[in-house]
Design an enzyme around this catalytic site. Structure first.
Site, PDB file in Angstrom:
ATOM      1  CB  SER A   1      -1.995  -3.066   1.426  1.00  0.00           C
ATOM      2  OG  SER A   1      -1.039  -3.869   2.065  1.00  0.00           O
TER       3      SER A   1
ATOM      4  N   GLY B   1       0.816  -1.206   0.000  1.00  0.00           N
ATOM      5  CA  GLY B   1       0.000   0.000   0.000  1.00  0.00           C
ATOM      6  C   GLY B   1       0.852   1.261   0.000  1.00  0.00           C
TER       7      GLY B   1
ATOM      8  CD  GLN C   1      -6.575  -0.081   7.876  1.00  0.00           C
ATOM      9  OE1 GLN C   1      -7.333  -0.945   8.294  1.00  0.00           O
ATOM     10  NE2 GLN C   1      -5.281  -0.105   8.114  1.00  0.00           N
TER      11      GLN C   1
ATOM     12  CB  CYS D   1       3.392   3.295  10.670  1.00  0.00           C
ATOM     13  SG  CYS D   1       2.702   2.219   9.432  1.00  0.00           S
TER      14      CYS D   1
ATOM     15  CG  HIS E   1      -0.145  -6.510   5.220  1.00  0.00           C
ATOM     16  ND1 HIS E   1      -0.076  -6.116   6.529  1.00  0.00           N
ATOM     17  CD2 HIS E   1       0.153  -5.408   4.509  1.00  0.00           C
ATOM     18  CE1 HIS E   1       0.274  -4.851   6.604  1.00  0.00           C
ATOM     19  NE2 HIS E   1       0.408  -4.395   5.383  1.00  0.00           N
TER      20      HIS E   1
ATOM     21  CG  ASN F   1      -4.607   4.430   9.371  1.00  0.00           C
ATOM     22  OD1 ASN F   1      -5.029   5.540   9.018  1.00  0.00           O
ATOM     23  ND2 ASN F   1      -3.417   4.268   9.903  1.00  0.00           N
TER      24      ASN F   1
ATOM     25  CB  THR G   1      11.290 -10.423 -11.165  1.00  0.00           C
ATOM     26  OG1 THR G   1      12.430 -10.338 -12.031  1.00  0.00           O
ATOM     27  CG2 THR G   1      10.692 -11.823 -11.265  1.00  0.00           C
TER      28      THR G   1
END
Lengths: 384, 395
Positions: free
Chosen positions: B200, B72, B180, B326, B202, B152, B238
């Site tokens: 994102s 994200g 979120q 974070c 996860h 979030n 990649t």
């Protein structure tokens, strides 16, 4: 099941079962966010720290000099853009070679659009560069030199140690970045640490997972981040840490062995000798067989289009490539072979065999035999 | 009893076994580089195109508008920097809000240093952005509006449909950080008039290290990762094939099970909030009472430090957070809580409990049961609380 021989390990490798196991643990159980204060977070932080240590150790660096990124491409972008932008007021001249990976070359091209000036050092027909050319290119406003250790297409080993020494002797500080993606796990990188300011390594070329790589950054080197946010990775690379990726990377790094170079080199010499004896139209591109990196062999089969041979070998269960995977979907001829001065015909008929320690002598014999009977039939075909 | 309760799903989630099962073959058997022209390469390429279709379907986009990134944060950086640099000729003004994720805020701050002008819109006491503020702030120099779909920390759902309409009318690009929101609310980029959207893996039971940026067809943003020609020549590297497969499966699952998830999480959330507020005095709910993510409960407990509360909960087996993961390490109070007008000392006493599919009513009741004692004990140690108690007694 028919035999399969994977000889495209410079494009990517299979992930080691052990690495997958370690990742599984992180996906399902130790799934915390390393920034979280609770047990799950602390557990994840511990895994990340351990992974960083193993990876640092594998190149003889300090743990804190390792910054995880999402790919080798990102690490190269971060190193080059990051230094160019951080040191722009000291100078806007950069030096690299004309046979770098696209993630380096295209980053320099983008910097040229921003007003930086870039010198591209030419390669000789062996895919090597002359250190005198680097020396001659250095100007008062040079701030960065970026040179790959092993070329991904022909396996030439570039004199990065000499370049590092040269730069250290210079009148003013020039930052030195080494793209060691293809060298990692094949050549020792520890001797480079005294000279390298930045070094890129990637997991999926050493049987680790895709989506994770690392940039070594010497203490004291300033770098402008590429990705801003939560301040992870010492404020250099934001984004929730890819803990499973780091764990898988570390598992692969922890089994790297200094003995693999000898093993790979024997296989490569056997393959080269076998192919040269088996067909008359084969010629080696790049360094002599005993000189280059132990795992990359680039051969032109005159009169046979590389792409046709890739598909013919695939029919036999053998996987090789025409050059780097990144450019194989584009129809153009390899910039590396062209820079080495190869005639177009040789460029178009080039095949890259790239080995891993998972390959066996049996794989090599099988490949030589396949080449022996496929190549002549394709030559007849192409003459008509 | 060794109870382990994870209530920090906004920080990250575990990977669902059915997601992992789909990823696993791509580590070992189907490990090809999608750029390779032989079977293993084509197989990997086809698999990522299928994942792309799944992501597109989940947000109402075309597959060709979906680009995979490392997460994200990268998506936010790419959208904002990319739009800023590509639009330099048109102008230099960007509108965002004071309560965005740091991936947006810090990118904007970086652009400010380069000479861009950033408007950080304020929010009301619930964390809501006023669409009229957006309209009023747009100038002929405005390149981009970046407003999150849902916050979030406090879970407030922003009026992005109205903001999207304004952006479209004024011809300004609109980016939304939906990290979120995915899996918790319906998102249709076309009807919301969204030009770019970050997500994102996860945060909805997919893997870490993978995300996506939706870029509406025709939207021009600069490239940001240079190299090979992957992702339609817009994002080199990649491809992280197992990650992409996992993201595709996770978003497909999250979308398919959304009604049940919303129902389940909303029920647990309301029970949790009510249970805590009934039992503990001097507590306030942060964020909007109804316009909030179904799994988000953010509460401020007067007179105590959020971190002490976290540690006490952790000792009891409950994983929670004080704000976004974070910023967990930092001593500054949350910028989001300050933006909704909380005084520093109250912002410091905040607790974020974010629920997930694995949480049960028993988990919620356990937290409701243990939290009053924890709060009580911490308040007994607080000089501020003693003072307050004294005042109350004197009345």
């Amino acid at each position: 099941m028919p035999k399969e021989v994977y000889l495209d390990n410079s494009a990517t490798t299979a992930v080691l079962p052990r690495a997958v196991q370690d990742m599984d643990e992180c996906f399902l159980r130790s799934y915390g966010n390393p920034s979280s204060l609770h047990q799950k977070g602390i557990e994840a932080e511990r895994i990340l720290k351990h992974a960083r240590h193993i990876i640092a150790d594998s190149i003889g660096a300090d743990d804190k000099s390792i910054i995880f990124t999402g790919s080798g491409t990102e690490a190269n972008n971060l190193a080059i853009q990051g230094v160019a932008h951080a040191y722009a007021r000291f100078g806007k001249h950069l030096i690299t070679t004309s046979i770098e990976h696209p993630s380096v070359l295209n980053t320099f091209k983008a910097l040229e659009d921003e007003g930086f000036s870039v010198s591209y050092i030419d390669a000789d027909r062996y895919g090597n560069i002359d250190i005198d050319d680097i020396n001659a290119a250095i100007r008062d406003d040079t701030v960065l030199v970026s040179v790959m250790y092993v070329n991904n297409e022909v396996g030439s080993i570039l004199p990065v140690q000499d370049i590092g020494q040269l730069l250290k002797r210079g009148d003013h500080r020039i930052i030195f970045h080494i793209d060691a993606v293809q060298a990692y796990g094949k050549l020792p990188l520890k001797p480079l640490i005294p000279f390298a300011d930045l070094m890129t390594i990637s997991a999926h070329k050493i049987h680790g997972p895709k989506g994770i790589a690392a940039l070594y950054i010497r203490d004291g080197i300033r770098i402008k981040p590429l990705i801003y946010g939560g301040g992870q990775e010492r404020d250099i690379r934001s984004g929730t840490e890819n803990v499973p990726g780091a764990a898988g990377f570390a598992a692969a790094a922890s089994v790297l062995s200094s003995e693999s170079a000898g093993y790979l080199s024997d296989l490569k010499q056997m393959l080269a000798k076998g192919i040269l004896e088996a067909v008359s139209n084969a010629s080696i591109n790049g360094p002599d067989v005993d000189k280059g990196a132990p795992h990359i062999l680039n051969i032109s089969f005159n009169g046979v289009r590389g792409e046709v041979l890739v598909h013919a070998l695939e029919q036999e269960g053998i996987y090789v490539s025409t050059g780097s995977a990144c450019s194989s979907r584009k129809q153009k001829v390899s910039h590396v072979l062209k820079a080495m001065g190869l005639p177009t015909a040789s460029c178009e008929s080039a095949i890259r065999f790239s080995l891993s320690t998972l390959n066996t002598q049996d794989d090599i014999e099988y490949t030589i035999n396949a080449v022996r009977h496929i190549v002549p039939s394709l030559m007849r075909f192409s003459r008509r | 009893m060794d109870r382990k309760i994870y209530m920090d799903h906004a920080a990250t989630t575990y990977v669902k076994p059915e997601v992992l099962d789909e990823m696993l073959p791509y580590f070992t058997d189907k490990f090809g580089n999608p750029s390779s022209i032989y079977f293993y390469g084509r197989e990997a390429k086809e698999a990522i195109e299928m994942a792309r279709e799944k992501v597109a379907a989940a947000i109402g986009a075309e597959p060709s508008e979906i680009y995979f990134t490392s997460g994200g944060t990268e998506s936010d950086n790419w959208a904002i920097k990319g739009a800023a640099f590509a639009g330099k000729k048109k102008g230099n003004h960007i509108i965002t809000s004071a309560i965005e994720h740091h991936a947006v805020l810090h990118t904007c701050q970086y652009l400010e240093k380069l000479g861009f002008e950033i408007t950080y819109l304020p929010v009301d006491q619930y964390g809501l952005i006023n669409p009229d503020d957006v309209r009023r702030t747009i100038t002929d120099k405005t390149l981009l509006i970046s407003i999150m779909t849902a916050n979030n920390e406090i879970g407030t759902i922003e009026p992005i449909s109205e903001i999207g309409k304004i952006a479209r009318e004024q011809g300004v690009y609109f980016h939304t950080d939906a990290v979120q929101a995915i899996g918790s609310m319906d998102i249709d980029v076309k009807s919301l008039n969204v030009d770019m959207l970050s997500l994102s893996g996860h945060k909805f039971y997919g893997p870490k290290g993978i995300g996506s940026l939706y870029i509406k067809k025709g939207v021009k943003i600069d490239q940001f990762m240079h190299g090979g020609a992957q992702e339609r020549n817009r994002r080199a590297s990649t491809e992280n094939v197992p990650g992409i497969i996992g993201l595709g499966k996770a978003i497909e699952l999250a979308t398919a099970t959304m009604p049940q998830r919303r129902e389940h999480l909303t029920r647990l959330r309301d029970r949790l909030i009510k249970g805590i507020m009934d039992k503990i005095p001097f507590v306030r709910l942060n964020g909007h009472p109804t316009e909030r993510l179904p799994g988000n409960a953010n509460l401020s407990f007067e007179f105590i430090e959020g971190e002490s509360m976290l540690l006490s909960l952790d000792l009891k087996g409950v994983a929670a957070s004080s704000g976004s993961a974070c910023t967990s390490g930092s001593l500054d109070p949350s910028h989001v809580l300050l933006a909704i007008g909380l005084p520093h000392e109250i912002a410091h006493g905040s607790l974020r409990l974010t629920l997930g599919d694995d949480n049960t009513e028993e988990d919620v009741d356990y937290v409701i049961e243990i939290l009053p004692d924890i709060v009580e004990r911490l308040r007994q140690m607080s000089p501020l609380f003693a003072e307050r108690e004294g005042e109350l007694k004197n009345v």
